[in-house]
Scaffold this motif. Structure first.
Motif, PDB file in Angstrom:
ATOM      1  N   UNK A  99       0.822  -1.207   0.000  1.00  0.00           N
ATOM      2  CA  UNK A  99       0.000   0.000   0.000  1.00  0.00           C
ATOM      3  C   UNK A  99       0.859   1.262   0.000  1.00  0.00           C
ATOM      4  N   UNK A 100       1.870   1.271   0.830  1.00  0.00           N
ATOM      5  CA  UNK A 100       2.726   2.455   0.949  1.00  0.00           C
ATOM      6  C   UNK A 100       3.438   2.768  -0.359  1.00  0.00           C
ATOM      7  N   UNK A 101       3.669   1.753  -1.184  1.00  0.00           N
ATOM      8  CA  UNK A 101       4.390   1.975  -2.441  1.00  0.00           C
ATOM      9  C   UNK A 101       3.635   2.893  -3.398  1.00  0.00           C
ATOM     10  N   UNK A 102       2.324   3.071  -3.206  1.00  0.00           N
ATOM     11  CA  UNK A 102       1.538   3.965  -4.059  1.00  0.00           C
ATOM     12  C   UNK A 102       1.617   5.416  -3.608  1.00  0.00           C
ATOM     13  N   UNK A 103       2.149   5.653  -2.434  1.00  0.00           N
ATOM     14  CA  UNK A 103       2.174   6.998  -1.872  1.00  0.00           C
ATOM     15  C   UNK A 103       3.475   7.664  -2.291  1.00  0.00           C
ATOM     16  N   UNK A 104       3.441   8.324  -3.441  1.00  0.00           N
ATOM     17  CA  UNK A 104       4.676   8.770  -4.079  1.00  0.00           C
ATOM     18  C   UNK A 104       4.962  10.251  -4.019  1.00  0.00           C
ATOM     19  N   UNK A 105       4.380  10.979  -3.067  1.00  0.00           N
ATOM     20  CA  UNK A 105       4.724  12.395  -2.948  1.00  0.00           C
ATOM     21  C   UNK A 105       6.128  12.519  -2.359  1.00  0.00           C
ATOM     22  N   UNK A 106       7.049  13.111  -3.105  1.00  0.00           N
ATOM     23  CA  UNK A 106       8.428  13.306  -2.657  1.00  0.00           C
ATOM     24  C   UNK A 106       8.855  14.730  -2.957  1.00  0.00           C
ATOM     25  N   UNK A 150       1.361   8.931  -7.993  1.00  0.00           N
ATOM     26  CA  UNK A 150       0.246   9.806  -7.625  1.00  0.00           C
ATOM     27  C   UNK A 150       0.539  11.259  -7.976  1.00  0.00           C
ATOM     28  N   UNK A 151       1.782  11.684  -7.791  1.00  0.00           N
ATOM     29  CA  UNK A 151       2.192  13.063  -8.079  1.00  0.00           C
ATOM     30  C   UNK A 151       1.937  13.420  -9.540  1.00  0.00           C
ATOM     31  N   UNK A 152       2.173  12.463 -10.457  1.00  0.00           N
ATOM     32  CA  UNK A 152       1.952  12.701 -11.879  1.00  0.00           C
ATOM     33  C   UNK A 152       0.465  12.828 -12.183  1.00  0.00           C
ATOM     34  N   UNK A 153      -0.363  12.002 -11.552  1.00  0.00           N
ATOM     35  CA  UNK A 153      -1.808  12.059 -11.783  1.00  0.00           C
ATOM     36  C   UNK A 153      -2.385  13.363 -11.238  1.00  0.00           C
ATOM     37  N   UNK A 154      -1.897  13.802 -10.089  1.00  0.00           N
ATOM     38  CA  UNK A 154      -2.346  15.073  -9.523  1.00  0.00           C
ATOM     39  C   UNK A 154      -1.932  16.241 -10.409  1.00  0.00           C
ATOM     40  N   UNK A 188       7.741   5.887 -10.631  1.00  0.00           N
ATOM     41  CA  UNK A 188       7.031   5.143  -9.590  1.00  0.00           C
ATOM     42  C   UNK A 188       7.658   5.330  -8.212  1.00  0.00           C
ATOM     43  N   UNK A 189       8.851   5.876  -8.166  1.00  0.00           N
ATOM     44  CA  UNK A 189       9.512   6.117  -6.880  1.00  0.00           C
ATOM     45  C   UNK A 189       9.116   7.460  -6.279  1.00  0.00           C
ATOM     46  N   UNK A 190       8.305   8.222  -6.994  1.00  0.00           N
ATOM     47  CA  UNK A 190       7.759   9.436  -6.422  1.00  0.00           C
ATOM     48  C   UNK A 190       8.209  10.709  -7.111  1.00  0.00           C
ATOM     49  N   UNK A 191       7.499  11.777  -6.827  1.00  0.00           N
ATOM     50  CA  UNK A 191       7.793  13.083  -7.386  1.00  0.00           C
ATOM     51  C   UNK A 191       7.005  14.156  -6.670  1.00  0.00           C
ATOM     52  N   UNK A 192       7.055  15.366  -7.235  1.00  0.00           N
ATOM     53  CA  UNK A 192       6.490  16.547  -6.579  1.00  0.00           C
ATOM     54  C   UNK A 192       5.660  17.313  -7.599  1.00  0.00           C
ATOM     55  N   UNK A 193       4.453  17.688  -7.260  1.00  0.00           N
ATOM     56  CA  UNK A 193       3.548  18.282  -8.233  1.00  0.00           C
ATOM     57  C   UNK A 193       4.044  19.620  -8.780  1.00  0.00           C
ATOM     58  N   UNK A 194       4.676  20.446  -7.950  1.00  0.00           N
ATOM     59  CA  UNK A 194       5.145  21.736  -8.464  1.00  0.00           C
ATOM     60  C   UNK A 194       6.212  21.528  -9.524  1.00  0.00           C
TER      61      UNK A 194
END
Length: 342
Positions: A99-106, A150-154, A188-194
């Motif tokens: 589950x935690x692997x989907x939480x990609x805000x970095x 998730x960051x990319x979808x947002x 898939x390792x995460x990112x930042x929306x800005x």
């Protein structure tokens, strides 16, 4: 009882555990009467609903134990009469690590040295209901799958809203384009929306029909494709308070950050997440704010886990001060075409 147990054993010995109508029918006929067998029935019904199958008996037992534990959490919460209701979803048999692997805000270093404009409230707002879905600014709920994108979808949801408002036509843009090509983020390792929005200030988006999203993510194919859309003129931050977040929402949808590593968000099904849910404020997940409901004083938030999660893919979060319920007042951004509108 014996027939039901024998049936499970026979299916397991094939090396591939499948839910069948026969087993479900036995359960419905009342052959399972104690609590253990009621859990068994609920698990097999769950497998049918979410099309689950497991390759070995050990895997079946492993997933069933996780499901049983989570079902106890769900039932205990719902018995307390909170304003939010929990329910089973495709993650109810997942481990905490999966589950935690989907939480990609970095949060990462900004990809640009430019000073970014910050959206701030112009005094205390007069709160009225807003729903950008009704204005044609929001695409259907998408599904990021088992990936911390998730960051990319947002980010893309904010781009979609901005283009729809500017050009009067809602397009579904490619998350794979951003997730595979933004070198300042980790796919898939995460990112930042800005940073994702700043990516689109340097090139136009590509539709997801031309650049479809599939897992595992691959190498960037941007050079093979040509965008038919202009680059984004501006990327704005939002001040970290509930009034500024509402101000941004009056213009368009907003990329927002929340705390999702908790049982209340993971198993959310309906109602409103509020103070009773205690979902934390250490943000780890990117979602999209698409509306506000004055009757109930809550945000309408689009997730990227498919329509079977939550309230048809959405979650309602109470509007509050400070860091906000689930930390929603922190670290938000918006795609902008006309800065003079702010």
């Amino acid at each position: 009882m014996k027939l039901g147990c024998l049936y499970i054993f026979i299916v397991m010995k094939t090396g591939f555990v499948l839910v069948t109508l026969g087993l479900a029918s036995l359960a419905l006929m009342g052959l399972f009467t104690d609590s253990s067998n009621q859990f068994e029935h609920q698990f097999t019904s769950y497998m049918t609903q979410f099309d689950k199958s497991y390759e070995t008996e050990n895997e079946y037992n492993f997933r069933r134990e996780i499901f049983n534990k989570n079902l106890e959490i769900i039932n205990a919460h719902n018995a307390k009469g909170f304003s939010s209701k929990l329910g089973v979803n495709e993650f109810t048999d997942w481990t905490d690590e999966e589950y935690k692997s989907m939480l990609g805000l970095r949060r990462q270093p900004l990809r640009s040295s430019q000073t970014l404009k910050t959206i701030k409230a112009k005094g205390e707002p007069e709160l009225v209901s807003i729903d950008h879905r009704n204005e044609g600014l929001v695409t259907d709920v998408k599904n990021q799958g088992a990936c911390g994108s998730c960051w990319a979808f947002s980010t893309v949801a904010s781009i979609e809203g901005a283009y729809a408002k500017e050009h009067g036509e809602l397009k579904s843009f490619s998350e794979a384009h951003l997730a595979e090509c933004d070198k300042f983020s980790g796919g898939c390792m995460g990112g930042w929306m800005i940073n994702g929005l700043l990516f689109f200030t340097q090139r136009g988006p590509i539709t997801d029909e031309e650049y479809p999203y599939s897992l595992p993510l691959g190498t960037c194919r941007e050079a093979e494709l040509e965008s038919n859309y202009e680059s984004l003129p501006y990327a704005f931050r939002v001040e970290d308070d509930e009034d500024s977040l509402y101000e941004a929402l009056t213009h368009n949808v907003v990329s927002v950050s929340i705390r999702a590593e908790n049982d209340k968000f993971r198993h959310y099904q309906s109602g409103i997440l509020d103070e009773e849910d205690d979902c934390g404020t250490e943000i780890d997940h990117g979602v999209t704010l698409v509306g506000y409901e004055a009757d109930g004083d809550y945000w309408i938030v689009k997730n990227s886990w498919g329509g079977s999660w939550g309230n048809e893919g959405y979650v309602h979060i109470k509007r509050r001060g400070g860091k906000g319920i689930c930390g929603i007042n922190q670290d938000s951004a918006q795609a902008v075409f006309h800065q003079e509108d702010y």
